[in-house]
Write a protein that holds these residues in place. Structure first.
Motif, short mmCIF file in Angstrom:
data_model
loop_
_atom_site.label_atom_id
_atom_site.label_comp_id
_atom_site.label_asym_id
_atom_site.label_seq_id
_atom_site.Cartn_x
_atom_site.Cartn_y
_atom_site.Cartn_z
N ALA A 14 0.89 -1.40 0.13
CA ALA A 14 -0.09 0.04 -0.32
C ALA A 14 0.93 1.31 0.06
CB ALA A 14 -0.90 0.00 1.16
N ARG A 15 1.92 1.30 0.69
CA ARG A 15 2.94 2.38 0.71
C ARG A 15 3.55 2.49 -0.73
NH1 ARG A 15 4.11 0.17 5.85
NH2 ARG A 15 6.07 -0.39 4.99
N ASP A 16 3.72 1.59 -1.37
CA ASP A 16 4.29 1.75 -2.79
C ASP A 16 3.38 2.50 -3.85
OD1 ASP A 16 6.43 0.10 -1.90
OD2 ASP A 16 5.43 -1.92 -2.95
N LEU A 17 2.03 2.56 -3.39
CA LEU A 17 1.09 3.42 -4.24
C LEU A 17 1.82 4.72 -4.34
CD1 LEU A 17 -2.33 1.93 -3.63
CD2 LEU A 17 -1.03 1.89 -5.66
N ALA A 18 2.23 5.27 -3.00
CA ALA A 18 2.72 6.72 -2.87
C ALA A 18 3.85 7.03 -4.20
CB ALA A 18 3.17 6.84 -1.82
N VAL A 19 4.47 6.11 -4.52
CA VAL A 19 5.52 6.48 -5.50
C VAL A 19 4.80 6.54 -6.95
CG1 VAL A 19 7.31 5.20 -4.39
CG2 VAL A 19 6.17 4.24 -6.23
N LEU A 20 3.78 6.22 -7.10
CA LEU A 20 3.11 6.57 -8.41
C LEU A 20 2.48 7.92 -8.67
CD1 LEU A 20 1.18 3.01 -8.92
CD2 LEU A 20 3.50 3.82 -9.59
N SER A 21 2.37 8.40 -9.82
CA SER A 21 1.66 9.68 -9.82
C SER A 21 0.26 9.40 -10.19
CB SER A 21 2.17 10.35 -11.42
OG SER A 21 1.89 9.65 -12.47
N ASP A 22 -0.57 10.53 -10.12
CA ASP A 22 -2.07 10.46 -10.43
C ASP A 22 -2.09 9.48 -11.86
OD1 ASP A 22 -2.70 11.59 -8.18
OD2 ASP A 22 -3.15 13.51 -8.92
N GLN A 23 -1.77 10.01 -12.71
CA GLN A 23 -1.86 9.37 -14.13
C GLN A 23 -1.50 8.13 -14.02
OE1 GLN A 23 0.94 10.20 -17.41
NE2 GLN A 23 -0.92 10.50 -18.73
N GLN A 24 -0.30 7.63 -13.33
CA GLN A 24 0.28 6.11 -13.27
C GLN A 24 -0.96 5.46 -12.59
OE1 GLN A 24 3.94 6.89 -11.44
NE2 GLN A 24 4.94 6.58 -13.29
N ARG A 25 -1.61 5.95 -11.56
CA ARG A 25 -2.69 5.26 -10.80
C ARG A 25 -3.76 4.91 -11.58
NH1 ARG A 25 -2.14 8.84 -5.86
NH2 ARG A 25 0.25 8.17 -5.26
N VAL A 26 -4.30 5.73 -12.70
CA VAL A 26 -5.32 5.64 -13.31
C VAL A 26 -5.17 4.69 -14.31
CG1 VAL A 26 -6.72 6.88 -14.98
CG2 VAL A 26 -6.27 7.94 -13.08
N VAL A 27 -3.87 4.80 -14.94
CA VAL A 27 -3.61 3.73 -15.99
C VAL A 27 -3.27 2.37 -15.34
CG1 VAL A 27 -1.68 3.06 -17.41
CG2 VAL A 27 -2.14 5.21 -17.54
N LEU A 28 -2.98 2.26 -14.09
CA LEU A 28 -2.84 1.02 -13.50
C LEU A 28 -4.33 0.58 -13.18
CD1 LEU A 28 -1.42 -1.33 -12.17
CD2 LEU A 28 -1.12 0.15 -10.16
N ARG A 29 -5.05 1.39 -12.74
CA ARG A 29 -6.53 0.86 -12.54
C ARG A 29 -6.98 0.41 -13.93
NH1 ARG A 29 -6.77 5.64 -9.06
NH2 ARG A 29 -6.97 5.03 -7.19
N CYS A 30 -7.01 1.02 -14.90
CA CYS A 30 -7.22 0.56 -16.35
C CYS A 30 -6.77 -0.73 -16.51
CB CYS A 30 -7.25 1.56 -17.58
SG CYS A 30 -7.99 3.17 -17.24
N LEU A 31 -5.58 -0.84 -16.47
CA LEU A 31 -5.06 -2.03 -16.70
C LEU A 31 -5.41 -3.23 -15.93
CD1 LEU A 31 -2.40 -3.05 -18.26
CD2 LEU A 31 -1.09 -2.53 -16.28
N ALA A 32 -5.66 -3.00 -14.63
CA ALA A 32 -6.19 -4.20 -13.62
C ALA A 32 -7.62 -4.49 -14.02
CB ALA A 32 -5.97 -3.52 -12.39
N ARG A 33 -8.30 -3.68 -14.74
CA ARG A 33 -9.64 -3.93 -14.98
C ARG A 33 -9.49 -4.58 -16.58
NH1 ARG A 33 -11.39 1.27 -12.60
NH2 ARG A 33 -12.36 0.84 -10.89
#
Length: 90
Positions: A14-33
């Motif tokens: 969960a702490r690793d998420l802090a290293v991601l930018s907002d755009q990276q988090r959005v892309v990761l969510r899309c990828l995970a879907r």
């Protein structure tokens, strides 16, 4: 251990998420879907090349080897919640 049974580092994910930018988090969510790069590009109004670059940056930032590991990471950190199949809830 999580429902996926792949975590080895407990709460550090969960702490690793802090290293991601907002755009990276959005892309990761899309990828995970389950979206492919061209679908992510369409949804986020990016080029496929930009999406591929962001995915590579995500893998590097999180120290993951491939896209599947990124999908598992997203699920394990709670970024994505899948419904429990019928008969398994309990």
């Amino acid at each position: 251990m999580t429902a996926w049974g792949l975590s080895t580092e407990g709460g550090t994910r969960a702490r690793d998420l802090a290293v991601l930018s907002d755009q990276q988090r959005v892309v990761l969510r899309c990828l995970a879907r389950g979206l492919a790069d061209h679908e992510i590009a369409r949804v986020l109004a990016l080029s496929q090349r930009q999406v591929a670059s962001v995915v590579a940056d995500i893998l590097r930032a999180l120290g993951l080897r491939d896209r599947m590991a990124a999908v598992v990471f997203a699920h394990e950190t709670g970024m994505i919640r899948l419904p429990v199949p019928n008969g398994l809830a309990g």
